[in-house]
Design a protein around this motif. Structure first.
Motif, PDB file in Angstrom:
ATOM      1  N   ILE A 117       4.175 -11.543   6.105  1.00  0.00           N
ATOM      2  CA  ILE A 117       4.382 -10.186   6.631  1.00  0.00           C
ATOM      3  C   ILE A 117       5.483  -9.512   5.814  1.00  0.00           C
ATOM      4  O   ILE A 117       6.310 -10.173   5.195  1.00  0.00           O
ATOM      5  N   ASP A 118       5.485  -8.184   5.820  1.00  0.00           N
ATOM      6  CA  ASP A 118       6.503  -7.453   5.068  1.00  0.00           C
ATOM      7  C   ASP A 118       7.683  -7.091   5.980  1.00  0.00           C
ATOM      8  O   ASP A 118       7.671  -7.375   7.183  1.00  0.00           O
ATOM      9  N   TYR A 138      15.278  -0.691   4.933  1.00  0.00           N
ATOM     10  CA  TYR A 138      13.865  -0.352   4.789  1.00  0.00           C
ATOM     11  C   TYR A 138      13.664   1.165   4.728  1.00  0.00           C
ATOM     12  O   TYR A 138      12.944   1.677   3.865  1.00  0.00           O
ATOM     13  N   SER A 139      14.318   1.883   5.622  1.00  0.00           N
ATOM     14  CA  SER A 139      14.160   3.341   5.673  1.00  0.00           C
ATOM     15  C   SER A 139      14.597   3.999   4.369  1.00  0.00           C
ATOM     16  O   SER A 139      13.936   4.923   3.876  1.00  0.00           O
ATOM     17  N   LEU A 140      15.709   3.532   3.818  1.00  0.00           N
ATOM     18  CA  LEU A 140      16.179   4.105   2.554  1.00  0.00           C
ATOM     19  C   LEU A 140      15.181   3.860   1.425  1.00  0.00           C
ATOM     20  O   LEU A 140      14.967   4.737   0.580  1.00  0.00           O
ATOM     21  N   ARG A 178      17.864  -6.817  -1.081  1.00  0.00           N
ATOM     22  CA  ARG A 178      17.098  -8.019  -0.703  1.00  0.00           C
ATOM     23  C   ARG A 178      18.043  -9.141  -0.283  1.00  0.00           C
ATOM     24  O   ARG A 178      17.757  -9.870   0.675  1.00  0.00           O
ATOM     25  N   LEU A 179      19.156  -9.275  -1.004  1.00  0.00           N
ATOM     26  CA  LEU A 179      20.151 -10.288  -0.618  1.00  0.00           C
ATOM     27  C   LEU A 179      20.723  -9.982   0.761  1.00  0.00           C
ATOM     28  O   LEU A 179      20.906 -10.886   1.585  1.00  0.00           O
ATOM     29  N   ASP A 180      21.020  -8.698   0.999  1.00  0.00           N
ATOM     30  CA  ASP A 180      21.529  -8.298   2.319  1.00  0.00           C
ATOM     31  C   ASP A 180      20.508  -8.597   3.410  1.00  0.00           C
ATOM     32  O   ASP A 180      20.858  -9.083   4.480  1.00  0.00           O
ATOM     33  N   VAL A 181      19.238  -8.302   3.139  1.00  0.00           N
ATOM     34  CA  VAL A 181      18.173  -8.584   4.104  1.00  0.00           C
ATOM     35  C   VAL A 181      18.166 -10.081   4.420  1.00  0.00           C
ATOM     36  O   VAL A 181      18.110 -10.478   5.592  1.00  0.00           O
ATOM     37  N   PRO A 186      11.084   0.449  -4.363  1.00  0.00           N
ATOM     38  CA  PRO A 186      11.140  -0.870  -3.718  1.00  0.00           C
ATOM     39  C   PRO A 186      12.584  -1.214  -3.341  1.00  0.00           C
ATOM     40  O   PRO A 186      13.536  -0.627  -3.873  1.00  0.00           O
ATOM     41  N   ILE A 187      12.723  -2.131  -2.447  1.00  0.00           N
ATOM     42  CA  ILE A 187      14.054  -2.575  -2.037  1.00  0.00           C
ATOM     43  C   ILE A 187      14.737  -3.227  -3.231  1.00  0.00           C
ATOM     44  O   ILE A 187      14.151  -4.078  -3.911  1.00  0.00           O
TER      45      ILE A 187
END
Length: 102
Positions: free
Chosen positions: A24-25, A62-64, A77-80, A71-72
């Motif tokens: 899933i994304d 994601y919103s940004l 991605r590290l923060d996620v 793309p992120i």
């Protein structure tokens, strides 16, 4: 903890695992975590506040990326990843320890 809340928390963990596997994304994970959080019935308010704080970071990242139509970034991605680890730790702390008879 009631059985209903335990199932919701276990579903949260499953969604995180599914995201990590790439099934899933991020948008789906954010939506799933939100829905499952709303389904929780009896969790401490401090936990809820911390959850929304961390969930909000995911939503913002994601919103940004959507607004910027990009793309992120690798940094995001590290923060996620860190935020998801934090949320998973919160979930684990809430789940009752299972016993061999369960």
């Amino acid at each position: 903890m009631n059985d209903h809340d335990r199932r919701q928390l276990e579903s949260m963990r499953h969604q995180i695992e599914t995201f990590r596997k790439g099934v899933i994304d991020l948008a789906w994970l954010i939506s799933s975590l939100e829905s499952l959080r709303h389904a929780l019935q009896k969790v401490p308010q401090e936990w809820v506040d911390e959850f929304w704080s961390k969930w909000g970071v995911l939503e913002e990242i994601y919103s940004l990326s959507v607004v910027r139509e990009q793309p992120i970034s690798p940094e995001d991605r590290l923060d996620v990843g860190r935020v998801i680890d934090d949320i998973e730790s919160m979930i684990i702390r809430m789940l009752p320890a299972s016993t061999p008879d369960e």
